[in-house]
Design a protein around this motif. Structure first.
Motif, PDB file in Angstrom:
ATOM      1  N   ARG A   4      26.298   6.489  53.624  1.00 14.22           N
ATOM      2  CA  ARG A   4      26.899   6.736  54.931  1.00 14.22           C
ATOM      3  C   ARG A   4      26.587   8.166  55.398  1.00 14.22           C
ATOM      4  NH1 ARG A   4      32.315   6.647  54.223  1.00 14.22           N
ATOM      5  NH2 ARG A   4      32.017   4.742  53.035  1.00 14.22           N
ATOM      6  N   VAL A   5      26.717   9.113  54.485  1.00 15.47           N
ATOM      7  CA  VAL A   5      26.433  10.512  54.808  1.00 15.47           C
ATOM      8  C   VAL A   5      24.966  10.670  55.209  1.00 15.47           C
ATOM      9  CG1 VAL A   5      26.087  12.784  53.728  1.00 15.47           C
ATOM     10  CG2 VAL A   5      28.264  11.594  53.463  1.00 15.47           C
ATOM     11  N   LEU A   6      24.090  10.040  54.444  1.00 10.98           N
ATOM     12  CA  LEU A   6      22.655  10.162  54.713  1.00 10.98           C
ATOM     13  C   LEU A   6      22.288   9.522  56.050  1.00 10.98           C
ATOM     14  CD1 LEU A   6      20.476  11.506  53.082  1.00 10.98           C
ATOM     15  CD2 LEU A   6      19.835   9.296  52.159  1.00 10.98           C
ATOM     16  N   ARG A   7      22.942   8.420  56.367  1.00 11.22           N
ATOM     17  CA  ARG A   7      22.631   7.726  57.626  1.00 11.22           C
ATOM     18  C   ARG A   7      23.215   8.437  58.832  1.00 11.22           C
ATOM     19  NH1 ARG A   7      23.273   1.799  54.993  1.00 11.22           N
ATOM     20  NH2 ARG A   7      21.126   1.638  54.266  1.00 11.22           N
ATOM     21  N   SER A   8      24.133   9.355  58.597  1.00  8.27           N
ATOM     22  CA  SER A   8      24.786  10.050  59.706  1.00  8.27           C
ATOM     23  C   SER A   8      23.957  11.243  60.183  1.00  8.27           C
ATOM     24  CB  SER A   8      26.171  10.527  59.275  1.00  8.27           C
ATOM     25  OG  SER A   8      26.029  11.615  58.380  1.00  8.27           O
ATOM     26  N   THR A   9      22.851  11.519  59.510  1.00  7.10           N
ATOM     27  CA  THR A   9      22.059  12.692  59.882  1.00  7.10           C
ATOM     28  C   THR A   9      20.572  12.357  59.945  1.00  7.10           C
ATOM     29  OG1 THR A   9      21.468  14.942  59.248  1.00  7.10           O
ATOM     30  CG2 THR A   9      21.941  13.443  57.457  1.00  7.10           C
ATOM     31  N   THR A  10      19.847  13.105  60.749  1.00  4.79           N
ATOM     32  CA  THR A  10      18.390  12.940  60.786  1.00  4.79           C
ATOM     33  C   THR A  10      17.722  14.191  60.215  1.00  4.79           C
ATOM     34  OG1 THR A  10      18.354  13.813  63.033  1.00  4.79           O
ATOM     35  CG2 THR A  10      18.366  11.421  62.801  1.00  4.79           C
ATOM     36  N   SER A  11      18.515  15.004  59.521  1.00 10.44           N
ATOM     37  CA  SER A  11      17.998  16.307  59.080  1.00 10.44           C
ATOM     38  C   SER A  11      17.281  16.268  57.735  1.00 10.44           C
ATOM     39  CB  SER A  11      19.137  17.325  59.033  1.00 10.44           C
ATOM     40  OG  SER A  11      20.007  17.009  57.973  1.00 10.44           O
ATOM     41  N   HIS A  12      17.170  15.085  57.103  1.00  8.31           N
ATOM     42  CA  HIS A  12      16.508  14.970  55.799  1.00  8.31           C
ATOM     43  C   HIS A  12      17.093  15.978  54.820  1.00  8.31           C
ATOM     44  CE1 HIS A  12      13.793  13.432  58.860  1.00  8.31           C
ATOM     45  NE2 HIS A  12      13.325  12.610  57.963  1.00  8.31           N
ATOM     46  N   PRO A  13      18.374  15.826  54.521  1.00  3.40           N
ATOM     47  CA  PRO A  13      19.065  16.848  53.712  1.00  3.40           C
ATOM     48  C   PRO A  13      18.657  16.848  52.243  1.00  3.40           C
ATOM     49  CG  PRO A  13      20.506  14.980  54.100  1.00  3.40           C
ATOM     50  CD  PRO A  13      19.261  14.712  54.890  1.00  3.40           C
ATOM     51  N   THR A  14      19.027  17.930  51.572  1.00  2.61           N
ATOM     52  CA  THR A  14      18.858  18.024  50.126  1.00  2.61           C
ATOM     53  C   THR A  14      20.057  17.349  49.462  1.00  2.61           C
ATOM     54  OG1 THR A  14      20.096  20.099  50.063  1.00  2.61           O
ATOM     55  CG2 THR A  14      17.710  20.276  50.336  1.00  2.61           C
ATOM     56  N   ALA A  15      19.949  17.129  48.149  1.00  2.25           N
ATOM     57  CA  ALA A  15      21.052  16.522  47.399  1.00  2.25           C
ATOM     58  C   ALA A  15      22.305  17.397  47.493  1.00  2.25           C
ATOM     59  CB  ALA A  15      20.645  16.314  45.948  1.00  2.25           C
ATOM     60  N   GLU A  16      22.118  18.709  47.497  1.00  8.51           N
ATOM     61  CA  GLU A  16      23.255  19.630  47.583  1.00  8.51           C
ATOM     62  C   GLU A  16      24.031  19.430  48.881  1.00  8.51           C
ATOM     63  OE1 GLU A  16      20.393  20.559  46.356  1.00  8.51           O
ATOM     64  OE2 GLU A  16      20.804  21.621  44.479  1.00  8.51           O
ATOM     65  N   TRP A  17      23.317  19.242  49.970  1.00  5.00           N
ATOM     66  CA  TRP A  17      23.968  19.047  51.266  1.00  5.00           C
ATOM     67  C   TRP A  17      24.758  17.741  51.264  1.00  5.00           C
ATOM     68  CZ3 TRP A  17      24.203  15.638  55.308  1.00  5.00           C
ATOM     69  CH2 TRP A  17      24.737  16.132  56.517  1.00  5.00           C
ATOM     70  N   VAL A  18      24.125  16.692  50.731  1.00  6.95           N
ATOM     71  CA  VAL A  18      24.791  15.383  50.656  1.00  6.95           C
ATOM     72  C   VAL A  18      26.059  15.517  49.805  1.00  6.95           C
ATOM     73  CG1 VAL A  18      24.572  12.991  49.812  1.00  6.95           C
ATOM     74  CG2 VAL A  18      22.627  14.088  50.959  1.00  6.95           C
ATOM     75  N   TYR A  19      25.928  16.235  48.709  1.00  7.68           N
ATOM     76  CA  TYR A  19      27.052  16.473  47.805  1.00  7.68           C
ATOM     77  C   TYR A  19      28.226  17.132  48.555  1.00  7.68           C
ATOM     78  CZ  TYR A  19      29.498  19.060  44.058  1.00  7.68           C
ATOM     79  OH  TYR A  19      30.432  19.611  43.239  1.00  7.68           O
ATOM     80  N   GLY A  20      27.922  18.149  49.328  1.00  3.97           N
ATOM     81  CA  GLY A  20      28.952  18.849  50.106  1.00  3.97           C
ATOM     82  C   GLY A  20      29.675  17.935  51.070  1.00  3.97           C
ATOM     83  N   GLU A  21      28.929  17.033  51.694  1.00  6.98           N
ATOM     84  CA  GLU A  21      29.522  16.109  52.661  1.00  6.98           C
ATOM     85  C   GLU A  21      30.344  15.020  51.969  1.00  6.98           C
ATOM     86  OE1 GLU A  21      29.358  16.227  56.219  1.00  6.98           O
ATOM     87  OE2 GLU A  21      28.810  18.239  55.547  1.00  6.98           O
ATOM     88  N   VAL A  22      29.785  14.462  50.896  1.00  3.85           N
ATOM     89  CA  VAL A  22      30.466  13.371  50.186  1.00  3.85           C
ATOM     90  C   VAL A  22      31.770  13.877  49.559  1.00  3.85           C
ATOM     91  CG1 VAL A  22      30.278  11.743  48.236  1.00  3.85           C
ATOM     92  CG2 VAL A  22      28.340  12.065  49.775  1.00  3.85           C
ATOM     93  N   ARG A  23      31.756  15.137  49.167  1.00  2.00           N
ATOM     94  CA  ARG A  23      32.954  15.725  48.546  1.00  2.00           C
ATOM     95  C   ARG A  23      34.155  15.748  49.471  1.00  2.00           C
ATOM     96  NH1 ARG A  23      31.900  21.293  45.597  1.00  2.00           N
ATOM     97  NH2 ARG A  23      34.124  21.557  45.817  1.00  2.00           N
ATOM     98  N   LYS A  24      33.895  15.769  50.773  1.00  2.00           N
ATOM     99  CA  LYS A  24      35.004  15.726  51.738  1.00  2.00           C
ATOM    100  C   LYS A  24      35.755  14.412  51.621  1.00  2.00           C
ATOM    101  CE  LYS A  24      32.567  18.636  55.044  1.00  2.00           C
ATOM    102  NZ  LYS A  24      31.710  18.601  56.242  1.00  2.00           N
ATOM    103  N   GLU A  25      35.034  13.387  51.194  1.00  2.00           N
ATOM    104  CA  GLU A  25      35.632  12.058  51.071  1.00  2.00           C
ATOM    105  C   GLU A  25      36.064  11.771  49.638  1.00  2.00           C
ATOM    106  OE1 GLU A  25      34.133   7.518  51.807  1.00  2.00           O
ATOM    107  OE2 GLU A  25      33.161   9.119  52.954  1.00  2.00           O
ATOM    108  N   ILE A  26      35.215  12.172  48.689  1.00  2.00           N
ATOM    109  CA  ILE A  26      35.506  11.959  47.271  1.00  2.00           C
ATOM    110  C   ILE A  26      35.449  13.327  46.577  1.00  2.00           C
ATOM    111  CG2 ILE A  26      34.890  10.639  45.206  1.00  2.00           C
ATOM    112  CD1 ILE A  26      33.160   8.833  47.075  1.00  2.00           C
TER     113      ILE A  26
END
Ligand SMILES: [Zn+2]
Ligand SMILES: [Zn+2]
Length: 135
Positions: free
Chosen positions: A13-35
């Motif tokens: 869901r986090v990855l699909r919400s962005t077109t910025s081709h993030p790094t794993a660290e960025w995804v981690y930061g976003e997912v942590r808001k939820e989990i």
């Protein structure tokens, strides 16, 4: 098992919400808001599994950390050498290129990778602004 699915879904869901081709660290930061108790290792593992299953793309650009893309259809990337943003480039597959390589080598070309790099519009503008200030 249920927990694992939930983590994977949150990552997707986090990855699909962005077109910025993030790094794993960025995804981690976003997912942590939820989990909040998810670990970076878990995020890495899930991203790898998702890319192995073809649900996402893992992109390796020279020297940098892997970037992840929720788009899996044929498209190319432009990497800005200044801000390191990765942009999607929608270009149809150029058959002439595969055919020309096939003709020269006798190989059967099934796919090819093409990567663009340079300066994005924003960085180009910023550079231009700096230039006019100097003169
Ligand atoms: Zn840029
Ligand atoms: Zn992309």
């Amino acid at each position: 098992m249920i927990k694992r699915t939930r983590q994977k879904e949150a990552i997707l869901r986090v990855l699909r919400s962005t077109t910025s081709h993030p790094t794993a660290e960025w995804v981690y930061g976003e997912v942590r808001k939820e989990i909040p108790n998810i670990s970076l290792g878990t995020v890495y593992r899930n991203l790898r599994q998702l890319s192995e299953r073809g649900e996402i793309l893992e992109l390796a650009f020279n020297g940098g950390a892997s970037r992840f893309d929720s788009r899996t259809d044929t498209h190319y990337h432009f990497v800005c050498e200044k801000c390191e943003h990765v942009f999607d480039i929608d270009e149809p597959l150029h058959k002439e290129l595969s055919e020309s390589v096939a003709q020269k080598t006798g190989f059967q070309v099934l796919n090819y990778r093409l990567e663009f790099s340079g300066l994005c519009k924003k960085c180009l503008k910023r550079r231009g602004a700096r230039k006019t200030r100097v003169y």
